[in-house]
Design an enzyme around this catalytic site. Structure first.
Site, mmCIF file in Angstrom:
data_model
loop_
_atom_site.group_PDB
_atom_site.id
_atom_site.type_symbol
_atom_site.label_atom_id
_atom_site.label_comp_id
_atom_site.label_asym_id
_atom_site.label_seq_id
_atom_site.Cartn_x
_atom_site.Cartn_y
_atom_site.Cartn_z
ATOM 1 N N GLY A 274 0.754 -1.245 0.000
ATOM 2 C CA GLY A 274 0.000 0.000 0.000
ATOM 3 C C GLY A 274 0.783 1.294 0.000
ATOM 4 N N THR B 68 3.196 2.368 1.902
ATOM 5 C CA THR B 68 4.658 2.272 2.011
ATOM 6 C C THR B 68 5.266 2.058 0.632
ATOM 7 O OG1 THR B 68 4.393 1.279 4.202
ATOM 8 C CG2 THR B 68 6.564 1.113 3.180
ATOM 9 N N VAL C 216 -7.019 -7.608 4.263
ATOM 10 C CA VAL C 216 -6.310 -8.839 3.920
ATOM 11 C C VAL C 216 -5.331 -8.533 2.798
ATOM 12 C CG1 VAL C 216 -6.499 -11.215 3.115
ATOM 13 C CG2 VAL C 216 -8.280 -10.252 4.586
ATOM 14 N N ILE D 171 -3.925 -6.088 12.045
ATOM 15 C CA ILE D 171 -3.930 -7.545 12.141
ATOM 16 C C ILE D 171 -2.707 -8.136 11.440
ATOM 17 C CG2 ILE D 171 -5.188 -9.674 11.604
ATOM 18 C CD1 ILE D 171 -6.500 -7.877 13.742
ATOM 19 N N LYS E 253 9.653 -14.452 16.271
ATOM 20 C CA LYS E 253 9.785 -15.867 16.647
ATOM 21 C C LYS E 253 10.964 -16.507 15.916
ATOM 22 C CE LYS E 253 7.406 -20.327 16.486
ATOM 23 N NZ LYS E 253 6.120 -21.029 16.314
ATOM 24 N N ARG F 215 22.954 4.806 39.756
ATOM 25 C CA ARG F 215 24.144 4.251 40.421
ATOM 26 C C ARG F 215 23.758 3.243 41.487
ATOM 27 N NH1 ARG F 215 26.726 9.352 42.704
ATOM 28 N NH2 ARG F 215 24.595 10.115 42.440
ATOM 29 N N TYR F 216 22.707 3.556 42.225
ATOM 30 C CA TYR F 216 22.146 2.637 43.214
ATOM 31 C C TYR F 216 20.779 3.165 43.622
ATOM 32 C CZ TYR F 216 24.183 6.131 46.426
ATOM 33 O OH TYR F 216 24.532 7.287 47.053
ATOM 34 N N HIS G 227 14.031 14.667 52.485
ATOM 35 C CA HIS G 227 13.400 13.360 52.713
ATOM 36 C C HIS G 227 11.904 13.404 52.398
ATOM 37 C CE1 HIS G 227 17.190 12.073 54.427
ATOM 38 N NE2 HIS G 227 17.160 13.127 55.216
ATOM 39 N N ARG H 91 -0.908 12.402 66.449
ATOM 40 C CA ARG H 91 -1.108 13.741 65.898
ATOM 41 C C ARG H 91 -0.612 14.839 66.839
ATOM 42 N NH1 ARG H 91 -2.788 14.884 61.374
ATOM 43 N NH2 ARG H 91 -3.208 12.666 61.104
ATOM 44 N N ASP I 133 -6.543 17.267 72.397
ATOM 45 C CA ASP I 133 -5.225 17.656 72.919
ATOM 46 C C ASP I 133 -4.428 18.506 71.928
ATOM 47 O OD1 ASP I 133 -4.903 15.531 71.178
ATOM 48 O OD2 ASP I 133 -3.850 14.229 72.597
#
Length: 514
Positions: free
Chosen positions: A34, A36, A64, A126, A137, A215-216, A276, A438, A468
Site C-alpha cells: 500500500g 509504504t 487482507v 492484524i 519468533k 548508580r544505586y 526526605h 497527631r 489535645d
C-alpha cells in the site's frame, strides 16, 4: 544472517525512504504494501508490490493483504531445517530475511476527542502484528525492526559486514514482542472503557520505558533504574532536561518529585525546600525570589543539602539567593542564562528544567508495591475550595486568616502523615511530619515555630481524635485551625477552640500521605 530480501510495511514512515534506498543500494530486494510501497516507488527506489508475491490482490479495504503463505512461509521457515526448505521449494516460497513493520496508529486514533468506535476498530492492525511476531519468533534467521530509531543500527552492520549479528537480531526481536504487547494492551484498555470499565481494570498492564540505570537505589546495596511512562511528553520530572551537575540519584528523583508536586499547588510564585520528601520550608510571594527567601527562612538548618522546587523561571536574583547555601538539586520550569551562569559556579549542583508544573493531572496514578502485588489509586489531586469548607466555631476566620489557612492546607497535603503545618505570612513556620500520633506532630511543629506561632494558623492532614492538639495549639498562640473533621470527638475539639476564641474550619477532605 545475510539479508537478501526485505519486507517494508509501515504506518510511521519516518526514515523509511532512506532505509529503502540504503537497502536497495546493498542489492537487497524490497517488497512492500500500500502506502509504504507508493512512498518508496515515488522516491525512485525499486520495489515489488506484495500482491505480485502472493498472487492475490489486497481485499476488504486492505484488511487482507499479507496474511498469505507466500509471506508467512517466507518469514517463518527455518533455514537449517531440510523439511522447511523442501516445503519452500515445492510451493515456490522465497525467504524473507528482514521485516520492517510498525503498526496502525491505534493509540493516536483513540486520543482524538471525536473518535468513533468504528474509527478505533479500523485502526486495529492484524497483518502487521502477525508479521512482527512471526519474524520475532524466527529471529535466528530473520531480522525484525519495529522502531525507526533502530534503522541506523541495522544499516551500520549491513554496510560493515553484509550481515546482522545474532545479538542484534535477538534484541530487535525482544523489542518487537514488547511493541505488540503494548499495542494489544491499548486495544484491550480501550474496549474495556467502552464496556464501562474504570481505570482500574481486571487485568492491568503498565507501559514504561527506561530512561537510565541509576548508580544505586535508596541505599548503596540496592540496584535501581529510572523509567518514564510510555508516550508521556508533558511537563514533569521524567521529561525534565538536566542542565548541569552529576547524575541524579534515586533519592534525588524521589525528592525532586515531592518538590515539583507541592509548588504545582500554587498559582502565585512558590518555592519549597525538600528534605526526605517533606517540605522543611515553603513560601509564596509576589516574586519567585521572595518566595524562595521565605522558604529558606522557614528552616535554614534543614535547608542545607535540600532539594529546591520553584514554579517560575529562575532569574539571577533567585539564583544568587540559592547559591548562598549548598543544595543538591533545583527544579523549575526554566532557568535564565544568567541564573545558569550563577548556579553552575558550584559544579555539582543539578539543574532541572521541567516545564510549568500542573496541579491535578488527569489520569495520574499512585502506585505502591506490596509483597506479590501493587496497590493502585488515583493521585491525591483534590483541592477543597473555601466555598466548600465549613466554619464550625463561633468565630469566623478573618480575611488574613483565610489566606493563611488555605496556604497551610495546600502544604500539609504534601507532608508525611501524621502531619501538622504551622503557617503565617505565606510561609511555613513549623512542620511536624511522619509522627505516630497527631499531638506529637503538633508539638514538633509548634516547637519549631516558637514565638512565631503566636497569631499563626495550624493545618492538620486528618481529623483530631482528641482535643489535645487544639489545646497545644491554643497554648502556643495559634488563632486559626484547618482540618478535615469527621472524628467522633469533633465536638470536644470545637469546644476547646471556642474557649480560646480560635476559629476552626472543616474541609471534609483528608490528605493522608503514607
Amino acid at each position: 544472517m545475510e539479508i537478501k530480501r526485505a519486507l517494508l510495511s509501515v504506518s510511521d514512515k519516518t526514515g523509511i525512504v532512506e532505509l529503502a534506498r540504503a537497502l536497495s543500494g546493498l542489492g537487497i530486494e524490497i517488497i512492500s504494501t500500500g502506502g509504504t510501497m507508493k512512498t518508496i516507488k515515488e522516491a525512485g527506489i525499486p520495489v515489488t508490490y506484495v500482491s505480485e508475491v502472493t498472487g492475490f490482490p489486497e481485499i476488504m479495504d486492505g484488511r487482507v493483504k499479507t496474511l498469505n503463505p507466500f509471506i508467512h512461509g517466507g518469514i517463518l521457515a527455518r533455514r537449517d531445517n531440510p523439511d522447511h526448505i523442501a516445503a519452500m521449494a515445492k510451493h515456490g516460497i522465497r525467504g524473507i530475511d528482514m521485516v520492517v513493520v510498525n503498526l496502525y496508529p491505534f493509540r493516536q486514533t483513540i486520543a482524538k476527542p471525536d473518535v468513533t468506535l468504528n474509527d478505533a476498530i479500523e485502526n486495529i492492525d492484524i497483518g502487521g502484528p502477525a508479521m512482527i511476531r512471526a519474524a520475532a519468533k524466527n529471529f535466528q534467521y530473520v531480522t525484525v525492526v519495529v522502531n525507526p530509531s533502530r534503522y541506523p543500527d541495522v544499516l551500520r552492520q549491513l554496510e560493515a559486514t553484509g550481515m546482522i549479528s545474532s545479538d542484534l537480531r535477538m534484541g530487535l526481536a525482544q523489542e518487537a514482542f514488547l511493541h505488540t504487547a503494548e499495542y494489544d494492551a491499548y486495544i484491550a484498555r480501550y474496549l474495556g472503557r467502552q464496556l464501562g470499565e474504570t481505570e482500574f481494570p481486571v487485568n492491568l498492564q503498565l507501559a514504561y520505558e527506561k530512561i537510565q540505570d541509576l548508580r544505586y537505589g535508596e541505599n548503596p546495596h540496592q540496584q535501581a533504574a529510572f523509567y518514564r511512562q510510555k508516550h508521556f511528553d508533558g511537563p514533569g520530572v521524567a521529561t525534565a532536561k538536566q542542565l548541569s551537575g552529576k547524575e541524579l540519584s534515586f533519592n534525588n528523583i524521589v525528592d525532586v518529585e515531592a518538590a515539583y508536586s507541592i509548588v504545582a499547588e500554587f498559582q502565585q510564585p512558590a518555592a519549597t525546600i525538600i528534605k526526605h520528601t517533606n517540605p522543611c520550608g515553603m513560601g509564596i510571594g509576589p516574586t519567585i525570589a521572595e518566595a524562595y527567601a521565605k522558604a529558606y527562612a522557614a528552616d535554614p538548618v534543614s535547608a542545607f543539602g535540600g532539594i529546591v522546587g520553584l514554579n517560575r523561571q529562575v532569574d539571577r536574583e533567585t539564583a544568587e539567593k540559592i547559591n548562598e547555601i549548598f543544595v543538591e538539586v533545583v527544579i523549575a520550569p526554566a532557568f535564565s542564562d544568567e541564573a545558569v551562569s550563577v548556579l553552575t559556579q558550584k559544579k555539582n549542583i543539578r539543574l532541572l528544567a521541567a516545564g510549568l508544573p500542573q496541579t491535578g493531572q488527569a489520569g495520574k496514578l499512585d502506585i505502591k508495591p506490596v509483597s506479590g502485588g501493587i496497590l493502585l489509586q488515583d493521585a491525591d489531586i483534590t483541592t477543597a475550595t473555601q466555598e466548600e469548607m465549613q466554619v464550625v466555631t463561633k468565630r469566623r476566620p478573618t480575611a488574613a486568616e483565610w489566606e493563611q489557612l488555605l496556604f497551610a492546607w495546600k502544604v500539609v497535603k504534601h507532608v508525611k502523615s501524621n502531619a501538622i503545618v504551622i503557617a503565617g505570612n505565606s510561609q511555613t513556620l513549623g512542620v511536624g511530619a511522619g509522627q505516630m500520633n497527631r499531638v506529637g506532630a503538633a508539638e514538633i511543629a509548634l516547637a519549631q515555630a516558637g514565638d512565631a506561632a503566636k497569631g499563626a494558623v495550624l493545618a492538620s492532614d486528618a481529623f483530631f481524635p482528641f482535643a489535645d492538639t487544639v489545646e497545644a495549639a491554643a497554648q502556643a498562640g495559634i488563632t486559626a485551625i484547618i482540618q478535615p473533621g469527621g472524628s467522633l470527638k469533633d465536638e470536644d475539639s470545637i469546644t476547646v477552640a471556642n474557649q480560646y476564641s480560635i476559629t476552626m474550619v472543616f474541609t471534609g477532605v483528608r490528605h493522608f500521605k503514607h
